[in-house]
Design a protein around this motif. Structure first.
Motif, PDB file in Angstrom:
ATOM      1  N   UNK A  35       0.827  -1.200   0.000  1.00  8.59           N
ATOM      2  CA  UNK A  35       0.000   0.000   0.000  1.00  8.59           C
ATOM      3  C   UNK A  35       0.863   1.252   0.000  1.00  8.59           C
ATOM      4  N   UNK A  36       1.916   1.250   0.834  1.00  4.65           N
ATOM      5  CA  UNK A  36       2.764   2.443   0.952  1.00  4.65           C
ATOM      6  C   UNK A  36       3.502   2.740  -0.343  1.00  4.65           C
ATOM      7  N   UNK A  45       3.627   8.370  -0.099  1.00  8.86           N
ATOM      8  CA  UNK A  45       4.247   7.123   0.359  1.00  8.86           C
ATOM      9  C   UNK A  45       4.828   7.293   1.759  1.00  8.86           C
ATOM     10  N   UNK A  46       5.482   8.440   2.019  1.00 11.46           N
ATOM     11  CA  UNK A  46       6.055   8.686   3.352  1.00 11.46           C
ATOM     12  C   UNK A  46       4.963   8.727   4.406  1.00 11.46           C
ATOM     13  N   UNK A  47       3.851   9.354   4.094  1.00 13.01           N
ATOM     14  CA  UNK A  47       2.752   9.412   5.060  1.00 13.01           C
ATOM     15  C   UNK A  47       2.162   8.024   5.292  1.00 13.01           C
ATOM     16  N   UNK A  48       2.086   7.211   4.227  1.00 13.25           N
ATOM     17  CA  UNK A  48       1.592   5.844   4.392  1.00 13.25           C
ATOM     18  C   UNK A  48       2.561   5.011   5.225  1.00 13.25           C
ATOM     19  N   UNK A  49       3.855   5.225   5.023  1.00 13.03           N
ATOM     20  CA  UNK A  49       4.855   4.495   5.813  1.00 13.03           C
ATOM     21  C   UNK A  49       4.737   4.862   7.291  1.00 13.03           C
ATOM     22  N   UNK A  50       4.384   6.110   7.589  1.00 11.16           N
ATOM     23  CA  UNK A  50       4.244   6.528   8.986  1.00 11.16           C
ATOM     24  C   UNK A  50       3.140   5.765   9.689  1.00 11.16           C
ATOM     25  N   UNK A  51       2.194   5.206   8.926  1.00 10.94           N
ATOM     26  CA  UNK A  51       1.142   4.381   9.525  1.00 10.94           C
ATOM     27  C   UNK A  51       1.698   3.044  10.010  1.00 10.94           C
ATOM     28  N   UNK A  52       2.766   2.565   9.375  1.00  7.34           N
ATOM     29  CA  UNK A  52       3.335   1.263   9.727  1.00  7.34           C
ATOM     30  C   UNK A  52       4.021   1.330  11.080  1.00  7.34           C
ATOM     31  N   UNK A  54       6.777   4.195  13.785  1.00  4.25           N
ATOM     32  CA  UNK A  54       7.726   5.314  13.827  1.00  4.25           C
ATOM     33  C   UNK A  54       9.106   4.893  13.358  1.00  4.25           C
ATOM     34  N   UNK A  55       9.820   5.860  12.784  1.00  4.13           N
ATOM     35  CA  UNK A  55      11.226   5.689  12.405  1.00  4.13           C
ATOM     36  C   UNK A  55      11.447   4.466  11.513  1.00  4.13           C
ATOM     37  N   UNK A  56      10.717   4.411  10.416  1.00  5.42           N
ATOM     38  CA  UNK A  56      10.905   3.353   9.436  1.00  5.42           C
ATOM     39  C   UNK A  56      12.006   3.768   8.464  1.00  5.42           C
ATOM     40  N   UNK A  57      13.168   3.090   8.454  1.00  4.44           N
ATOM     41  CA  UNK A  57      14.243   3.461   7.534  1.00  4.44           C
ATOM     42  C   UNK A  57      13.768   3.400   6.083  1.00  4.44           C
ATOM     43  N   UNK A  58      14.159   4.373   5.259  1.00  2.49           N
ATOM     44  CA  UNK A  58      13.497   4.549   3.969  1.00  2.49           C
ATOM     45  C   UNK A  58      14.046   3.743   2.798  1.00  2.49           C
ATOM     46  N   UNK A  59      15.238   3.135   2.911  1.00  3.92           N
ATOM     47  CA  UNK A  59      15.889   2.620   1.711  1.00  3.92           C
ATOM     48  C   UNK A  59      15.053   1.557   1.001  1.00  3.92           C
ATOM     49  N   UNK A  60      14.576   0.564   1.738  1.00  2.93           N
ATOM     50  CA  UNK A  60      13.800  -0.496   1.107  1.00  2.93           C
ATOM     51  C   UNK A  60      12.495   0.041   0.530  1.00  2.93           C
ATOM     52  N   UNK A 210      10.310  15.938   9.242  1.00  3.93           N
ATOM     53  CA  UNK A 210       9.592  16.865   8.367  1.00  3.93           C
ATOM     54  C   UNK A 210       8.423  16.170   7.684  1.00  3.93           C
ATOM     55  N   UNK A 211       8.655  14.963   7.160  1.00  2.00           N
ATOM     56  CA  UNK A 211       7.607  14.240   6.433  1.00  2.00           C
ATOM     57  C   UNK A 211       6.424  13.928   7.334  1.00  2.00           C
ATOM     58  N   UNK A 212       6.709  13.526   8.565  1.00  3.12           N
ATOM     59  CA  UNK A 212       5.625  13.173   9.483  1.00  3.12           C
ATOM     60  C   UNK A 212       4.914  14.408  10.013  1.00  3.12           C
TER      61      UNK A 212
END
Length: 219
Positions: A35-36, A45-52, A54-60, A210-212
């Motif tokens: 989904x993200x 995508x960053x906002x969707x990742x924030x649902x998963x 906090x502090x999700x490393x972005x590379x993958x 910033x994104x969050x």
């Protein structure tokens, strides 16, 4: 035959993982990351990742986001962690050779090829397979740094690792402890080589804040 060992072991790893690829039932982790990474823009995508969490490393997520510009199919996107996992088998072989020779390299590669947790990670759309690969490459790069003094492979590997997995700092701490105890003369060089990874980590943390914050916090 010795030169063929990593190819054969990587082939075995690929065969095992390929046989599970299509039969793997989608887990909630797969669906959340799918989904993200299939959002229209990087900000969404960053906002969707924030649902998963906090502090999700972005590379993958970033790699999957770019791949999702071509396909949003879960099975197709799972080819990426499968590739990282197969490459980890080769990296383990190379690391074993650096430590004690071909026999150890073959054992390590064989263990990674058939390890059920790693096989499971390899067909799941999550960052674990990439983290394993980058962790192994960081140890290989450390061996290169200690043997030749060449620092850029380690600096690059650690920088990528820090933004690939939240507990990557533990590997860096273990490497610092190893060098401090066994190769103290190389400690200053290792600290200098680690500096880019610390700067990369700081930049990511600032970007994440910033994104969050622009998304109104976690939700």
């Amino acid at each position: 035959m010795k030169a063929a060992a990593p190819i054969l072991l990587a082939g075995l790893a690929l065969l095992i993982r390929w046989s599970m690829l299509r039969s793997r039932f989608p887990y909630i982790d797969d669906l959340l990351q799918l989904y993200a990474v299939t959002r229209t823009t990087a900000g969404e995508a960053a906002r969707a990742v924030s649902c998963i969490g906090p502090l999700q490393p972005p590379l993958d997520y970033l790699v999957d986001f770019l791949a999702a510009r071509f396909t949003g199919d879960l099975t197709a996107l799972r080819l990426l962690p499968m590739a990282w996992s197969v490459l980890s088998v080769v990296a383990a072989y190379r690391l074993g050779i650096r430590v004690q020779g071909r026999a150890l390299g073959a054992w390590w590669a064989a263990l990674l090829a058939v390890s059920m947790p790693l096989v499971s990670f390899s067909v799941t759309l999550r960052p674990y397979s990439l983290a394993v690969l980058l962790g192994l490459l960081c140890w290989l790069a450390l061996a290169e740094l200690l043997e030749t003094g060449r620092a850029w492979p380690y600096a690059l590997g650690q920088s990528l690792f820090q933004i690939a997995y939240p507990h990557a700092w533990l590997v860096g701490a273990a490497q610092l402890a190893f060098v401090a105890l066994r190769r103290r003369a190389a400690l200053a060089g290792l600290l200098r080589a680690m500096l880019p990874s610390w700067l990369t980590l700081a930049a990511w943390l600032l970007w994440w804040h910033f994104a969050v914050s622009t998304a109104g916090g976690f939700h």
